[in-house]
Scaffold this active site. Structure first.
Site, PDB file in Angstrom:
ATOM      1  N   LYS A  49       0.843  -1.200   0.000  1.00  0.00           N
ATOM      2  CA  LYS A  49       0.000   0.000   0.000  1.00  0.00           C
ATOM      3  C   LYS A  49       0.879   1.251   0.000  1.00  0.00           C
ATOM      4  O   LYS A  49       2.065   1.179   0.337  1.00  0.00           O
ATOM      5  CB  LYS A  49      -0.912  -0.022   1.229  1.00  0.00           C
ATOM      6  CG  LYS A  49      -0.156  -0.029   2.548  1.00  0.00           C
ATOM      7  CD  LYS A  49      -1.048  -0.461   3.703  1.00  0.00           C
ATOM      8  CE  LYS A  49      -0.291  -0.294   5.009  1.00  0.00           C
ATOM      9  NZ  LYS A  49      -1.013  -0.856   6.145  1.00  0.00           N
ATOM     10  N   TYR A 268      13.970  30.537  10.343  1.00  0.00           N
ATOM     11  CA  TYR A 268      12.761  31.302  10.680  1.00  0.00           C
ATOM     12  C   TYR A 268      12.551  31.401  12.186  1.00  0.00           C
ATOM     13  O   TYR A 268      12.787  30.435  12.920  1.00  0.00           O
ATOM     14  CB  TYR A 268      11.529  30.612  10.091  1.00  0.00           C
ATOM     15  CG  TYR A 268      11.412  30.721   8.591  1.00  0.00           C
ATOM     16  CD1 TYR A 268      11.515  31.957   7.939  1.00  0.00           C
ATOM     17  CD2 TYR A 268      11.149  29.584   7.829  1.00  0.00           C
ATOM     18  CE1 TYR A 268      11.381  32.041   6.566  1.00  0.00           C
ATOM     19  CE2 TYR A 268      11.006  29.670   6.451  1.00  0.00           C
ATOM     20  CZ  TYR A 268      11.125  30.907   5.819  1.00  0.00           C
ATOM     21  OH  TYR A 268      10.987  30.978   4.469  1.00  0.00           O
TER      22      TYR A 268
HETATM   23  C1  LIG Z   1      -0.230  -1.729   6.862  1.00  0.00           C
HETATM   24  C2  LIG Z   1      -0.837  -3.003   7.208  1.00  0.00           C
HETATM   25  C3  LIG Z   1      -0.052  -4.161   7.391  1.00  0.00           C
HETATM   26  C4  LIG Z   1       1.450  -4.113   7.432  1.00  0.00           C
HETATM   27  O1  LIG Z   1       1.833  -3.567   8.671  1.00  0.00           O
HETATM   28  P1  LIG Z   1       3.367  -3.419   9.124  1.00  0.00           P
HETATM   29  O2  LIG Z   1       3.261  -2.897  10.502  1.00  0.00           O
HETATM   30  O3  LIG Z   1       3.961  -2.435   8.168  1.00  0.00           O
HETATM   31  O4  LIG Z   1       3.987  -4.747   9.027  1.00  0.00           O
HETATM   32  C5  LIG Z   1      -0.699  -5.359   7.564  1.00  0.00           C
HETATM   33  N1  LIG Z   1      -2.047  -5.436   7.605  1.00  0.00           N
HETATM   34  C6  LIG Z   1      -2.835  -4.343   7.454  1.00  0.00           C
HETATM   35  C7  LIG Z   1      -4.313  -4.487   7.525  1.00  0.00           C
HETATM   36  C8  LIG Z   1      -2.255  -3.099   7.278  1.00  0.00           C
HETATM   37  O5  LIG Z   1      -3.035  -2.017   7.162  1.00  0.00           O
END
Ligand SMILES: *Cc1c(COP(=O)(O)O)cnc(C)c1O
Length: 391
Positions: A49, A268
């Site tokens: 993702k 800044y």
């Molecule tokens: C992002 C996600 C993962 C992977 O999680 P990590 O902590 O990066 O290993 C697995 N399952 C779901 C549903 C997620 O949203």
């Protein structure tokens, strides 16, 4: 001599870019193999993702597929289509599910498998399957304690008992997600495991999946049929003290080195007053490139509780001076000596010399956020690409 290492360069030209991102796909594959060993008989899916945590679906998916990975999880349909393009025969689960009839048609066209998490997307998929002769496969997501997406345990059992529904759509996976997998002794882990066990019993013969990266390290009892590690594959520590191979190194170009006098201010708000004559390296990276403003050396509220961020140059730590700005950040390079750093050198933001989890901690965030925020203004080098077939 080993095989030649293939490198894919993408993004802006490296001589014009303010920074470079190196993605070591050999390390990524090694992390995947190491996790596969821990997983034993469970299948290890790829979680890609957010464009493979910012690293690039087009490069990461073939690398994982070359290690035998045949199941992927993405958040959105767009990411699913990109994953399908990179892995023509893989199972691609879309975590955020369906929210329209049009989406269902798109899912079918690209053979994406929706993750159904509530009455709305179940109804959409059921209607779609009733009126189309396409793949009816779906995944059911059950919430066992995160209160994010998912059916309640009761809803999942009602689903299992609804014969018309289980004939109309075809669950090929039942999944849930842990809230505290990175805290080994958190009592919620056991409670979620027990709740998930009850759900699973309602779907005999349907594969099950619970563990992300840190969940995978909680032991066999959490593995079920498919594990879903993301961050550990990309080199982040899944739990404190667990080391993975470094996959991503990000570096920013030094545009100028300035001599500033004791008593002068930097950046800044003039929040950082120099307590010595200082060599200031101005680097072409800012919060628009994913360097969090909260990693400022001073002048943002988090500075009260955090030490402030730093980079690394020639293996030495160089602290951030004052506030991170949109496109530029100042680093104190005094301790490296008068002529050690010059325009054109690079300061590492995280990677081989500076663990990403440390860089994240100093900014009050997590490795996930640094990776997914990585600048598209930086040139990318994917090292260890599979050889491309001749076009
Ligand atoms: C992002 C996600 C993962 C992977 O999680 P990590 O902590 O990066 O290993 C697995 N399952 C779901 C549903 C997620 O949203």
């Amino acid at each position: 001599m080993g095989d030649p290492v293939h490198i894919r360069e993408s993004g802006p030209r490296s001589d014009l870019a303010g920074g470079l991102v190196m993605v070591d796909l050999r390390a990524l594959r090694s992390n995947y193999r190491a996790l596969s060993k821990v997983a034993g008989r469970a299948r290890v899916a790829g979680v890609v993702k957010a464009d493979a945590y910012g690293l690039g679906i087009a490069e990461v998916v073939p690398a994982l597929a070359a290690e035998g990975c045949d199941t992927f999880f993405v958040a959105t349909a767009d990411e699913g289509i990109a994953t399908r393009r990179a892995a023509p025969n893989a199972r691609v689960f879309v975590l955020n599910g369906l929210f329209s009839e049009d989406a269902a048609a798109l899912f079918a066209a690209h053979r994406l498998t929706p993750v159904l998490s509530g009455a709305l997307d179940i109804a959409i998929w059921e209607r779609h399957c009733a009126t189309h002769d396409s793949d009816r496969a779906c995944c059911l997501q059950v919430d066992t304690g995160l209160n994010r997406l998912g059916l309640t345990v009761q809803q999942a059992r009602a689903f299992a008992a609804d014969n018309a529904l289980t004939r109309a759509v075809e669950p090929v996976l039942v999944m849930s997600h842990l809230a505290c997998g990175d805290e080994r002794d958190h009592p919620l882990n056991r409670r979620q495991l027990e709740a998930f066990g009850a759900v699973r019993a309602a779907f005999p013969g349907v594969p099950a999946s619970l563990a992300n990266s840190s969940g995978l390290l909680l032991g066999r009892g959490y593995h079920f049929d498919i594990v879903r590690p993301g961050i550990a594959v990309y080199g982040g520590a899944p739990s404190s003290g667990v080391k993975m191979k470094t996959v991503v190194t990000a570096e920013a170009r030094v545009l100028q080195v300035r001599r500033a006098q004791v008593g002068e201010a930097v950046s800044y708000g003039a929040t950082h007053l120099l307590d010595r004559d200082t060599l200031v390296a101005v680097a072409a990276v800012g919060y628009a490139d994913g360097l969090p403003r909260s990693s400022s050396g001073s002048g943002v509220p988090l500075r009260g509780v955090l030490p402030g961020g730093f980079g690394s140059i020639k293996g030495r730590r160089v602290p951030i001076l004052g506030r991170v700005t949109m496109d530029l950040t100042m680093f104190d390079v005094t301790d490296l000596g008068p002529d050690a750093v010059a325009a054109g050198d690079f300061i590492q933001l995280f990677g081989t010399d500076l663990p990403i989890d440390e860089a994240a901690r100093s900014a009050g965030t997590i490795a996930y956020e640094l990776l997914t925020g990585l600048s598209r203004r930086f040139t990318r080098f994917h090292v260890g690409m599979e050889e491309q077939p001749q076009a």
